[in-house]
Design an enzyme around this catalytic site. Sequence first.
Site, PDB file in Angstrom:
ATOM      1  N   ILE A  24       0.837  -1.200   0.000  1.00  0.00           N
ATOM      2  CA  ILE A  24       0.000   0.000   0.000  1.00  0.00           C
ATOM      3  C   ILE A  24       0.875   1.254   0.000  1.00  0.00           C
ATOM      4  CG2 ILE A  24      -1.765   1.307   1.264  1.00  0.00           C
ATOM      5  CD1 ILE A  24      -2.873  -1.463   2.222  1.00  0.00           C
ATOM      6  N   ARG A  38      -4.057   1.946  10.705  1.00  0.00           N
ATOM      7  CA  ARG A  38      -4.709   1.504  11.938  1.00  0.00           C
ATOM      8  C   ARG A  38      -4.657   2.640  12.957  1.00  0.00           C
ATOM      9  NH1 ARG A  38      -6.930  -1.771   9.461  1.00  0.00           N
ATOM     10  NH2 ARG A  38      -6.986  -4.033   9.732  1.00  0.00           N
ATOM     11  N   GLU A  60     -12.729   2.684  17.271  1.00  0.00           N
ATOM     12  CA  GLU A  60     -13.794   2.566  16.262  1.00  0.00           C
ATOM     13  C   GLU A  60     -14.872   1.619  16.745  1.00  0.00           C
ATOM     14  OE1 GLU A  60     -12.013   1.146  12.664  1.00  0.00           O
ATOM     15  OE2 GLU A  60     -10.489   2.691  12.678  1.00  0.00           O
ATOM     16  N   HIS A 113     -13.376   4.309   8.252  1.00  0.00           N
ATOM     17  CA  HIS A 113     -12.680   3.044   7.939  1.00  0.00           C
ATOM     18  C   HIS A 113     -13.245   2.392   6.664  1.00  0.00           C
ATOM     19  CE1 HIS A 113     -10.256  -0.515   9.757  1.00  0.00           C
ATOM     20  NE2 HIS A 113     -10.184  -0.511   8.431  1.00  0.00           N
ATOM     21  N   GLY A 134     -11.275   2.172   3.603  1.00  0.00           N
ATOM     22  CA  GLY A 134     -10.190   2.049   2.624  1.00  0.00           C
ATOM     23  C   GLY A 134     -10.470   1.039   1.523  1.00  0.00           C
TER      24      GLY A 134
HETATM   25  C1  8YV Z   1     -11.253  -4.187   6.395  1.00  0.00           C
HETATM   26  C2  8YV Z   1      -9.002  -3.340   6.588  1.00  0.00           C
HETATM   27  O1  8YV Z   1     -10.665  -5.439   6.355  1.00  0.00           O
HETATM   28  O2  8YV Z   1      -7.928  -4.815   5.113  1.00  0.00           O
HETATM   29  C3  8YV Z   1      -7.921  -4.263   6.196  1.00  0.00           C
HETATM   30  O3  8YV Z   1      -7.003  -4.439   7.006  1.00  0.00           O
HETATM   31  O4  8YV Z   1      -8.906  -2.685   7.560  1.00  0.00           O
HETATM   32  C4  8YV Z   1     -10.249  -3.241   5.789  1.00  0.00           C
HETATM   33  O5  8YV Z   1     -10.066  -3.471   4.454  1.00  0.00           O
HETATM   34  C5  8YV Z   1     -12.564  -4.177   5.720  1.00  0.00           C
HETATM   35  O6  8YV Z   1     -13.214  -3.088   6.189  1.00  0.00           O
HETATM   36  C6  8YV Z   1     -13.403  -5.427   5.944  1.00  0.00           C
HETATM   37  O7  8YV Z   1     -13.313  -5.885   7.242  1.00  0.00           O
END
Ligand code: 8YV
Length: 338
Positions: free
Chosen positions: A176, A256, A285, A303, A305
Amino acid sequence: MSHFSAPHPASATHPDQAAPRVVVNQEMPPLVEARLQAEFQAPPRPAITMTPDDLLAATQAFRPDALMITVGMKLAADLVQALPDSVRMIANVGVGYDHIDRQALARRGILLTNTPDVLTECNADLTFMLILGACRRASEYGAVIRAGWGRPLGMTELLGIRVAGKTLGIVGMGRIGRAVAQRARGFGMQVLYCNRTRLAPELEQGARYVADLAEMLPLTQVLSLHAPGGAETENLIGARELALLPDQAVLVNAARGGLLDEEALFAALDTGRLSAAGLDVFRNEPDIDPRFLEHPRLFMTPHVGSATIETRTAMGMRALDNIASVCAGGPALDAVTR
Ligand code: 8YV
């Protein structure tokens, strides 16, 4: 190839082999739901996530081979301890897994998989949305429009920060981080990065490695966090680190919430050390600190992404690929090993 048409080589169940049994903590996108119905056995799931107690009750009643869970489902040690022996694996629908007690899983011999790669582009897009939204005062402009606008803005009113020409400092240059760096080059930014190890030149693509975070911060005008969550990175950015940034810096976090000391963030916004921040993740959260609501120079998202139909579908499919492969006696495609 579109995520929708991707074949699922690992999913072909032998005719006389029972379909894998899966408990899923919440509804998945339509194509993933259709595949769950066709190729797996799964009890009903709510639109929004089950509570941990409900997940445990469903798991004890259904005795699945696998749990398929999203980031909102905390798998603490006591829950892992109480899982029935039928559970061989946890397929996490997401790349980050700091919500899961991995030591407890290891003690039970339960495998963990995640969904890397498929969400890289969308998370990098969202990061850039945060950079642009924070630098260009998107929340405040939105508020002006929604209040009816009504008068011309002055030449010096609500001025943002020009992104082109700024130096972006990336903490954590994994998939990322690198996708963010690629976008930053298109926006005319210089890129620095801090990572456990230096990348090969073809992955650096001109980004400059700074081994020591304390050395990178004074050179960084826009700081973007892309490290994994968990105990090792807890409060990675606190008062000491924020004090090393130049005045009027911008901070972005789509990784995070635990990476950032929120007290230090509020203090840095108050003193002007930070002129703005863009946040997709928070420490508590979804019940975030009410002070976040008071700061006009915060551009925030809940949250999201990975929240596009293509990516959430691909994540669900990838989790099912992992379950299908393991339940057919094959390897985990995305085993979490550390
Ligand atoms: C969540 C995320 O997984 O991939 C991650 O680590 O924080 C997000 O993509 C998504 O919201 C589904 O739980």
